[in-house]
Write a protein that holds these residues in place. Structure first.
Motif, mmCIF file in Angstrom:
data_model
loop_
_atom_site.group_PDB
_atom_site.id
_atom_site.type_symbol
_atom_site.label_atom_id
_atom_site.label_comp_id
_atom_site.label_asym_id
_atom_site.label_seq_id
_atom_site.Cartn_x
_atom_site.Cartn_y
_atom_site.Cartn_z
ATOM 1 N N UNK A 220 17.632 10.422 -12.258
ATOM 2 C CA UNK A 220 17.241 11.794 -12.560
ATOM 3 C C UNK A 220 16.185 12.337 -11.600
ATOM 4 N N UNK A 221 15.637 11.480 -10.756
ATOM 5 C CA UNK A 221 14.607 11.931 -9.817
ATOM 6 C C UNK A 221 15.228 12.758 -8.692
ATOM 7 N N UNK A 222 14.471 13.678 -8.119
ATOM 8 C CA UNK A 222 15.000 14.490 -7.008
ATOM 9 C C UNK A 222 15.094 13.686 -5.716
ATOM 10 N N UNK A 223 15.836 14.216 -4.767
ATOM 11 C CA UNK A 223 15.932 13.639 -3.418
ATOM 12 C C UNK A 223 16.249 12.144 -3.484
ATOM 13 N N UNK A 224 17.417 11.864 -4.014
ATOM 14 C CA UNK A 224 17.819 10.490 -4.307
ATOM 15 C C UNK A 224 17.815 9.563 -3.094
ATOM 16 N N UNK A 225 18.013 10.109 -1.917
ATOM 17 C CA UNK A 225 18.101 9.256 -0.728
ATOM 18 C C UNK A 225 16.880 9.367 0.183
ATOM 19 N N UNK A 226 15.837 10.037 -0.288
ATOM 20 C CA UNK A 226 14.615 10.117 0.520
ATOM 21 C C UNK A 226 13.705 8.932 0.205
ATOM 22 N N UNK A 227 13.378 8.179 1.252
ATOM 23 C CA UNK A 227 12.472 7.046 1.067
ATOM 24 C C UNK A 227 11.103 7.541 0.648
ATOM 25 N N UNK A 228 10.513 6.869 -0.324
ATOM 26 C CA UNK A 228 9.165 7.177 -0.770
ATOM 27 C C UNK A 228 8.155 6.492 0.155
ATOM 28 N N UNK A 229 6.852 6.744 -0.042
ATOM 29 C CA UNK A 229 5.855 6.225 0.916
ATOM 30 C C UNK A 229 5.942 4.714 1.102
ATOM 31 N N UNK A 230 5.660 4.287 2.327
ATOM 32 C CA UNK A 230 5.608 2.855 2.613
ATOM 33 C C UNK A 230 4.505 2.202 1.793
ATOM 34 N N UNK A 231 4.728 0.977 1.331
ATOM 35 C CA UNK A 231 3.649 0.246 0.661
ATOM 36 C C UNK A 231 2.526 -0.057 1.637
ATOM 37 N N UNK A 232 1.320 -0.163 1.145
ATOM 38 C CA UNK A 232 0.172 -0.562 1.954
ATOM 39 C C UNK A 232 -0.311 -1.907 1.421
ATOM 40 N N UNK A 233 -0.193 -2.933 2.252
ATOM 41 C CA UNK A 233 -0.517 -4.292 1.843
ATOM 42 C C UNK A 233 -2.014 -4.559 2.002
ATOM 43 N N UNK A 234 -2.553 -5.346 1.093
ATOM 44 C CA UNK A 234 -3.954 -5.726 1.134
ATOM 45 C C UNK A 234 -4.100 -7.063 1.844
ATOM 46 N N UNK A 235 -5.008 -7.112 2.799
ATOM 47 C CA UNK A 235 -5.281 -8.304 3.583
ATOM 48 C C UNK A 235 -6.754 -8.667 3.393
ATOM 49 N N UNK A 236 -7.021 -9.929 3.078
ATOM 50 C CA UNK A 236 -8.405 -10.363 2.893
ATOM 51 C C UNK A 236 -8.732 -11.518 3.824
ATOM 52 N N UNK A 237 -9.998 -11.586 4.202
ATOM 53 C CA UNK A 237 -10.523 -12.736 4.955
ATOM 54 C C UNK A 237 -11.412 -13.530 4.020
ATOM 55 N N UNK A 238 -11.120 -14.824 3.900
ATOM 56 C CA UNK A 238 -11.854 -15.720 3.017
ATOM 57 C C UNK A 238 -12.544 -16.778 3.845
ATOM 58 N N UNK A 239 -13.845 -16.907 3.683
ATOM 59 C CA UNK A 239 -14.645 -17.807 4.503
ATOM 60 C C UNK A 239 -14.879 -19.125 3.789
ATOM 61 N N UNK A 240 -14.643 -20.222 4.525
ATOM 62 C CA UNK A 240 -14.857 -21.557 3.971
ATOM 63 C C UNK A 240 -16.355 -21.865 3.864
#
Length: 240
Positions: A220-240
């Motif tokens: 039922x959503x509009x624009x059935x074939x329009x890609x939605x926003x790209x995901x934004x992945x979270x990256x972390x630095x962990x110090x030993x």
């Protein structure tokens, strides 16, 4: 689980190619200290990200279990076949370890073991740089598809293997950034097909009637074939 050996030759084309790899590598570099001289990229796949981390004064080694992936990666960067649970490196021998899009694929206990093994091979003060909450990224965009799917997803979501509080045990959080999964945004139609055809993670636990209702709402959503926003992945630095 994908057959990574058979997927290797066309894997990059289906995962955002050079654009996504460049975004990931740029984010990693943002977190890497200038003194990082020896780095291992665990589950390096085709090496498309790994190769971008090499440079003057820095040795980078890709590690993967898949012979098909390693065959492609070997054309780009130094590689070694290995297991994330038994890395082929001595204790305290690395300045940094990267694990990009790996921990979310593992069982929680296996992910914990992989993080423990990364800690073993890091020198004191060394960094583990990893994606966390990977599967949350597609649902944090605020778009109409996320609004439809996320309440049902959250009701059926198990404890993620790559949750930050799980991954960071024994480490200090030293930095955080994000990068776009270029080309990974999906249209309503693509999401509806994915939920039905490959039983996307949490969707396997959704009752059939509720899954069918999600399909109706997506349709039922509009624009059935329009890609939605790209995901934004979270990256972390962990110090030993």
């Amino acid at each position: 689980m994908l057959d990574y050996d058979s997927e290797a030759d066309h894997y990059d084309l289906t995962r955002g190619g050079d654009a996504r790899a460049a975004a990931a590598a740029t984010a990693i570099e943002e977190l890497l200290p200038g003194g990082a001289r020896v780095l291992a990229d665990i589950a390096c796949g085709t090496g498309i990200v790994t190769s971008r981390l090499a440079g003057p004064g820095r040795r980078v080694v890709g590690v993967d279990q898949s012979s098909g992936m390693l065959a492609v990666a070997r054309t780009r960067v130094d590689v070694v076949r290995g297991d994330a649970l038994a890395l082929p490196f001595a204790d305290g021998s690395l300045d940094a370890v990267t694990m990009i899009w790996l921990l979310h694929l593992l069982r929680p206990d296996t992910a914990t073991a992989a993080v423990r093994e990364a800690r073993r091979v890091l020198r004191p003060g060394g960094l583990l740089i990893t994606t966390v909450g990977k599967n949350d990224a597609a649902f944090a965009t605020g778009c109409d598809v996320a609004a439809v799917l996320n309440p049902v997803r959250e009701a059926h979501l198990g404890a993620p293997s790559d949750a930050l509080d799980r991954v960071a045990q024994g480490f200090a959080v030293a930095g955080r950034t994000g990068f776009a999964g270029v080309g990974q945004g999906r249209s309503p139609r693509a999401w509806a097909e994915k939920l039905v055809t490959d039983g996307y993670g949490w969707a396997r636990r959704v009752p059939a009637a509720d899954l069918a209702e999600l399909g109706v709402r997506l349709a039922a959503l509009p624009e059935q074939d329009r890609a939605r926003p790209d995901p934004v992945y979270t990256l972390v630095a962990l110090s030993k």
